[in-house]
Design an enzyme around this catalytic site. Structure first.
Site, mmCIF file in Angstrom:
data_model
loop_
_atom_site.group_PDB
_atom_site.id
_atom_site.type_symbol
_atom_site.label_atom_id
_atom_site.label_comp_id
_atom_site.label_asym_id
_atom_site.label_seq_id
_atom_site.Cartn_x
_atom_site.Cartn_y
_atom_site.Cartn_z
ATOM 1 N N CYS A 168 0.795 -1.223 0.000
ATOM 2 C CA CYS A 168 0.000 0.000 0.000
ATOM 3 C C CYS A 168 0.828 1.274 0.000
ATOM 4 O O CYS A 168 0.265 2.373 -0.022
ATOM 5 C CB CYS A 168 -0.955 -0.005 1.192
ATOM 6 S SG CYS A 168 -2.141 -1.369 1.122
ATOM 7 N N HIS A 308 -2.455 8.371 6.115
ATOM 8 C CA HIS A 308 -2.807 7.058 5.571
ATOM 9 C C HIS A 308 -4.261 6.771 5.936
ATOM 10 O O HIS A 308 -5.045 6.349 5.087
ATOM 11 C CB HIS A 308 -1.877 5.983 6.120
ATOM 12 C CG HIS A 308 -2.109 4.639 5.528
ATOM 13 N ND1 HIS A 308 -1.819 4.353 4.208
ATOM 14 C CD2 HIS A 308 -2.621 3.500 6.049
ATOM 15 C CE1 HIS A 308 -2.138 3.093 3.950
ATOM 16 N NE2 HIS A 308 -2.628 2.551 5.052
ATOM 17 N N GLU A 319 -0.723 5.382 13.522
ATOM 18 C CA GLU A 319 -0.377 6.597 12.787
ATOM 19 C C GLU A 319 -0.368 7.823 13.700
ATOM 20 O O GLU A 319 0.521 8.680 13.608
ATOM 21 C CB GLU A 319 -1.369 6.778 11.642
ATOM 22 C CG GLU A 319 -0.984 7.857 10.666
ATOM 23 C CD GLU A 319 -1.858 7.839 9.423
ATOM 24 O OE1 GLU A 319 -1.587 8.649 8.523
ATOM 25 O OE2 GLU A 319 -2.815 7.033 9.350
ATOM 26 N N LYS A 340 -9.254 8.789 2.186
ATOM 27 C CA LYS A 340 -9.833 7.450 2.084
ATOM 28 C C LYS A 340 -11.271 7.433 2.601
ATOM 29 O O LYS A 340 -12.046 6.540 2.259
ATOM 30 C CB LYS A 340 -8.992 6.432 2.862
ATOM 31 C CG LYS A 340 -7.637 6.121 2.239
ATOM 32 C CD LYS A 340 -6.930 5.022 3.013
ATOM 33 C CE LYS A 340 -5.555 4.710 2.442
ATOM 34 N NZ LYS A 340 -4.573 5.762 2.723
ATOM 35 N N HIS A 345 -9.859 2.787 -0.128
ATOM 36 C CA HIS A 345 -8.441 2.403 -0.092
ATOM 37 C C HIS A 345 -8.136 1.570 -1.334
ATOM 38 O O HIS A 345 -8.508 0.397 -1.417
ATOM 39 C CB HIS A 345 -8.169 1.598 1.171
ATOM 40 C CG HIS A 345 -6.714 1.325 1.430
ATOM 41 N ND1 HIS A 345 -5.715 1.606 0.526
ATOM 42 C CD2 HIS A 345 -6.080 0.777 2.515
ATOM 43 C CE1 HIS A 345 -4.554 1.248 1.030
ATOM 44 N NE2 HIS A 345 -4.748 0.755 2.224
ATOM 45 N N PHE A 404 1.013 -3.554 4.131
ATOM 46 C CA PHE A 404 1.243 -4.918 4.598
ATOM 47 C C PHE A 404 2.659 -5.343 4.216
ATOM 48 O O PHE A 404 3.169 -5.014 3.146
ATOM 49 C CB PHE A 404 0.252 -5.876 3.955
ATOM 50 C CG PHE A 404 -1.124 -5.842 4.562
ATOM 51 C CD1 PHE A 404 -1.413 -5.052 5.663
ATOM 52 C CD2 PHE A 404 -2.145 -6.607 4.020
ATOM 53 C CE1 PHE A 404 -2.683 -5.027 6.219
ATOM 54 C CE2 PHE A 404 -3.409 -6.598 4.562
ATOM 55 C CZ PHE A 404 -3.684 -5.802 5.664
#
Length: 420
Positions: A168, A308, A319, A340, A345, A404
């Site tokens: 990502c 994010h 975060e 997002k 996403h 990830f």
């Protein structure tokens, strides 16, 4: 040192098939999320997604190109065409040996690969498949770098070409690689960004299995809720953003309009867990501090952070801790938001879409809101710009991303003094 700037922006995103439609959507804070329409999602826990209303023929792709290219490549072509046109580049006058391509993608041609496997395996009933039942372009779909090749061929780019796949953070990292190519003198112009079209049964099933996506199927427009106490996971999306990254002097020499400068970039890996995150946000904080250092900025110089902000409890708290670690007390002063909440996403593509948003924030002086943030999580106690956009002069914007596999990346866009 050679400096790189953004001279063109192109976007295909949910709720907007162009840069201006995308900008209007995120500033309005109106989520483009609905029930999945490309297949029957009834069997899945999460049945919603942020889909693009994307017709490749509208963007001038031929029937042959549509047949050959997976959806993620088609969207990359569409956004790249817009970015190149926006930049004012006359490709016939460009030294194509100094023109590069860098495309990011997390999952490549997922849709084509799954569709072709279903056909070849008789809906999974046959262990031994027959290649004669598959499309003739299956190899191009298997190899994600074919997407970068398509872009290079389209624009006659004979400089460096690459496909970046770091989960990502692919979208940020692809622009970071382009920035490095220009700094190192390998190219004068790089068409860079990312694209992903992951909305397919296999992807939905995978995220269902780890309960990462939101099950709020009855209220899709309220399902993506970064930093909100009622969040239940992220909403899968799709899309593409391509930026024209150009060496500053090269851009000024041809009279290009400059959105912003790529002022700093850094990446880290946590080696902690394939899908988990350390609660202290250490590695993301380190990436932010390094990107800020390369941009020669102090924490209180920041005017905006594109978070994010996926909408999972783990990520949002991680975060928040990273911002506090990297920025100290300044973390409480800078406006932060997650787009997002509006466009979902899109995995590898989202980083470049968020960088496109940062370029527009710096050039236009408006901070998009975090939609659906009605009841902030007490552990996410920073200024996450709930519900309503703000006008603000932003000289420096930071974007942060987690992926990830432990990928952590950060990038700073700034107004370059020479062209401000």
């Amino acid at each position: 040192m050679r400096r790189s700037v953004v001279t063109g922006v192109g976007v295909v995103a949910p709720g907007g098939g162009s840069r201006e439609e995308f900008w209007a959507r995120i500033v309005d804070g109106k989520p483009a999320i609905r029930r999945v329409s490309t297949f029957d999602p009834t069997a899945y826990r999460s049945q919603i997604a942020a889909e693009c209303d994307f017709d490749p023929a509208r963007y001038g792709l031929t029937p042959q190109e549509i047949r050959r290219m997976d959806r993620f490549v088609q969207m990359a072509i569409a956004s790249a065409d817009e970015a190149v046109a926006d930049s004012g580049l006359e490709l016939g006058r460009v030294d194509t040996d100094r023109l590069g391509v860098c495309l990011g993608s997390a999952v490549g041609a997922t849709i084509t690969l799954e569709d072709e496997y279903v056909v070849a395996s008789n809906h999974g009933r046959d262990w031994v498949t027959d290649h004669r039942h598959t499309m003739p372009f299956l190899y191009q779909s298997l190899v994600p770098s074919s997407a970068a090749t398509e872009l290079a061929v389209r624009y006659g780019a004979h400089g460096p070409a690459a496909l970046v796949s770091t989960g990502c953070t692919s979208g940020i990292d692809s622009i970071g690689h382009a920035h490095s190519l220009i700094q190192d003198g390998e190219a004068d112009i790089v068409i860079a960004g990312a694209s992903d079209a992951p909305i397919s049964p296999i992807t939905v099933a995978c995220f269902d299995a780890i309960r990462a996506t939101s099950p709020r199927n009855d209220e899709p427009d309220q399902a993506s809720r970064p930093f909100d106490a009622g969040r239940q996971g992220f909403v899968l999306g799709e899309g593409s953003a391509i930026l024209v990254i150009e060496e500053l002097e090269h851009a000024l020499a041809r009279g290009a309009r400059v959105y912003c400068e790529v002022a700093g970039y850094a990446a880290r890996a946590n080696g902690f867990h394939m899908t988990g995150l350390r609660p202290d946000g250490f590695e993301l904080g380190e990436a932010i501090m390094e990107a800020m250092d390369r941009a020669r900025l102090n924490p209180d110089d920041l005017g905006y952070i594109s978070a994010h902000g996926s909408g999972t409890k783990q990520n949002d708290r991680h975060e928040t801790a990273a911002y506090k670690r990297a920025l100290g007390e300044a973390a409480r002063q800078v406006p932060i938001s997650s787009i997002k909440s509006v466009i979902g996403h899109s995995l590898g593509a989202i980083g470049s879409i968020e960088m496109a948003a940062c370029a527009l924030v710096v050039s236009r002086g408006v901070i998009p809101p975090t939609a659906n943030l009605t009841t902030p999580d007490p552990d996410c106690d920073l200024d996450y710009t709930p519900l309503v956009a703000r006008e603000a002069e932003v000289d420096h914007a930071l974007s942060a991303g987690s992926g990830f596999g432990g990928f952590q990346s950060a990038m700073v866009f700034s107004k370059p003094s020479e062209v401000s």
